[in-house]
Write an enzyme that holds these catalytic residues in place. Structure first.
Site, PDB file in Angstrom:
ATOM      1  N   LYS A  89     -18.623 -16.197   2.272  1.00 52.74           N
ATOM      2  CA  LYS A  89     -19.945 -16.061   2.231  1.00 52.74           C
ATOM      3  C   LYS A  89     -20.728 -15.711   0.995  1.00 52.74           C
ATOM      4  O   LYS A  89     -20.285 -14.774   0.319  1.00 52.74           O
ATOM      5  CB  LYS A  89     -20.479 -15.402   3.202  1.00 52.74           C
TER       6      LYS A  89
ATOM      7  N   GLY B  96      -8.290  -7.160  -0.878  1.00 51.72           N
ATOM      8  CA  GLY B  96      -8.486  -8.027   0.239  1.00 51.72           C
ATOM      9  C   GLY B  96      -7.804  -9.534   0.278  1.00 51.72           C
ATOM     10  O   GLY B  96      -6.467  -9.443  -0.350  1.00 51.72           O
TER      11      GLY B  96
ATOM     12  N   GLY C 203     -12.831  -3.736   0.587  1.00 55.89           N
ATOM     13  CA  GLY C 203     -14.163  -3.299   0.604  1.00 55.89           C
ATOM     14  C   GLY C 203     -14.681  -2.226  -0.388  1.00 55.89           C
ATOM     15  O   GLY C 203     -15.557  -2.204  -0.985  1.00 55.89           O
TER      16      GLY C 203
ATOM     17  N   ARG D 174       0.808  -1.397   0.122  1.00 58.57           N
ATOM     18  CA  ARG D 174      -0.030   0.046  -0.059  1.00 58.57           C
ATOM     19  C   ARG D 174       0.663   1.327   0.003  1.00 58.57           C
ATOM     20  O   ARG D 174       0.449   2.153  -0.569  1.00 58.57           O
ATOM     21  CB  ARG D 174      -0.877   0.116   1.111  1.00 58.57           C
TER      22      ARG D 174
END
Ligand code: AMP
Length: 400
Positions: A202, A355, A378, A41
């Protein structure tokens, strides 16, 4: 073509010479006991920072680090980040004791062109996450210009990403611009065939993404923890694998929708299974879909790897969000590695959501074989779901 990104200024539109350039960066790096395990980053912000320095700007950098929840947490001070930045950019980096207040204002005012001041962790103040107007104004007092290059925080309406843009001439940095352009490329007019690879924990996390893309893609490959809900919905047992029991109808609905729209939905035809989620656990491969009692699916099996790889060979655009197995454990990582290799070899425009999927591509050393690996998990997910990002909206409404 890049519909959304032309609506705001970029750093190239600003006159930076001799100005205090307040840059919101995403230096939220993994850090333990002062040691940074991945500087991706920080590196991703370097083009913007180098450009601002070349143009004679005085750099004031601000970021959050971890989740200090509005109070000072010694382990989350920016000192080690400043040292890492200094090494990467090859210049001294001063660190401030806070991110607002008279002392910091004085430090910022005393900067010379080419100098860098890194502010203390923004989230030591609860007002940051509250997008507090006074706090935004106090941050803005430190600079003459505001540049947002923190794509990873662009889905948050915080003082440093949203409120501040009302007070200063505002523009996007190169990273923010690059991220949005890459995502726009798979959202608008992608080359076909277009394959979407979905995995991760999920199905409920990915519904909005599927809804937004179902009319655009030619095929969807599903792996990871989310696949088992699809199997149970179709009456196939999955042993101890994770299932979202309240999403069975939804899974069936998605299967029907893909059929209706002519989207080629591929679910795994075999699985790698284990009795425990631990590195030493012995694994087996199933012959067909479904997992026996007492076992848990931990990765896609070899037949699935072959089928998925073959599908990806003809792709011209690939969007990948979510690992297809528990890749963090080496013996469960074959499927995710094979998918990463297939994406790399496809020659398609390939965009990897941030992520865990980005972490997987880093682990397999394939970052440079992808068209774009997002630095924001996100933020990229929300953008691909069709949402507007508050950090981007703020730049559009920003002053000047
Ligand atoms: P997400 O943040 O939704 O992309 O989920 C990523 C996580 O999903 C990773 O940490 C993977 O270990 C996990 N995952 C992938 N495959 C499986 C699986 N078969 N069972 C449980 N978790 C999985």
């Amino acid at each position: 073509m890049f519909v959304k990104t032309v609506a705001f200024k970029t750093i190239r539109d600003l006159d930076l010479a001799g100005k205090r350039v307040l840059v919101r960066v995403d230096f939220n790096v993994p850090i333990k006991k002062g040691r940074i395990s991945d500087t991706t980053r920080i590196q991703a912000a370097l083009p913007t920072l180098r450009y601002a320095l070349e143009k004679g700007g005085k750099l004031i950098l601000m970021s959050h680090l971890g989740r200090p929840d509005g109070k000072v947490v010694e382990e989350l001070r920016m000192g080690p980040v400043g040292e890492a930045l200094s090494q990467l950019i090859g210049r001294p980096v001063r660190t401030a004791g806070d991110c607002v207040g008279p002392e910091v204002e004085q430090q910022a005012a005393g900067l010379k062109p080419g100098e860098i001041l890194l502010l203390e962790n923004l989230r030591f103040h609860p007002e940051e996450e509250e997008n507090d107007p006074v706090f935004s104004k106090n941050l803005a007092r430190l600079g003459d210009l505001y540049v947002n290059d923190a794509f990873g925080a662009a889905h948050r309406a915080h003082a440093s990403t949203a409120g501040i843009a009302q007070h200063l001439p505002a523009a996007a940095g190169f990273l923010l611009q690059k991220e949005l352009e890459a995502l726009d490329r798979v959202l608008h007019n992608p080359e076909r065939p277009y394959w979407l690879i979905l995995g991760g924990a999920k199905v409920s996390d990915k519904i909005q993404l599927i809804d937004n893309l179902i009319d655009k893609v030619d095929g969807i490959l599903i792996g990871g923890g989310m696949q088992y809900t699809f199997f149970v919905a179709q009456g196939i047992g999955v042993g101890n694998s994770p299932v979202e029991k309240d999403r069975l109808e939804l899974a069936l609905g998605l299967i029907a929708k893909t059929k209706q729209r002519g989207v080629d939905l591929k679910l795994p035809m075999d699985h790698r299974i284990a009795q425990k989620i631990e590195p030493s656990a012995p694994t087996r491969v199933t012959e067909k879909p479904g997992v026996p009692e007492g076992w848990e699916g931990v990765d896609i099996g070899p037949k699935t790897i072959e089928a998925f790889t073959q599908a990806l060979q003809g792709a011209r655009t690939i969007l990948w969000n979510g690992p297809v197995g528990i890749f963090e454990i080496d013996s469960f990582s074959n499927g995710t590695r094979a998918i990463a290799q297939a994406v790399a070899q496809s020659g398609a425009v390939s965009v990897v959501g941030g992520g865990d999927t980005a972490a997987a591509v880093v682990k397999f050393g394939l970052v440079h074989r992808m068209t774009h690996v997002s630095t924001g998990g996100g933020a990229s997910l929300e953008y691909l779901e069709g949402k507007t990002l508050p950090g981007v909206t703020a730049l559009m409404k920003g002053r000047g």
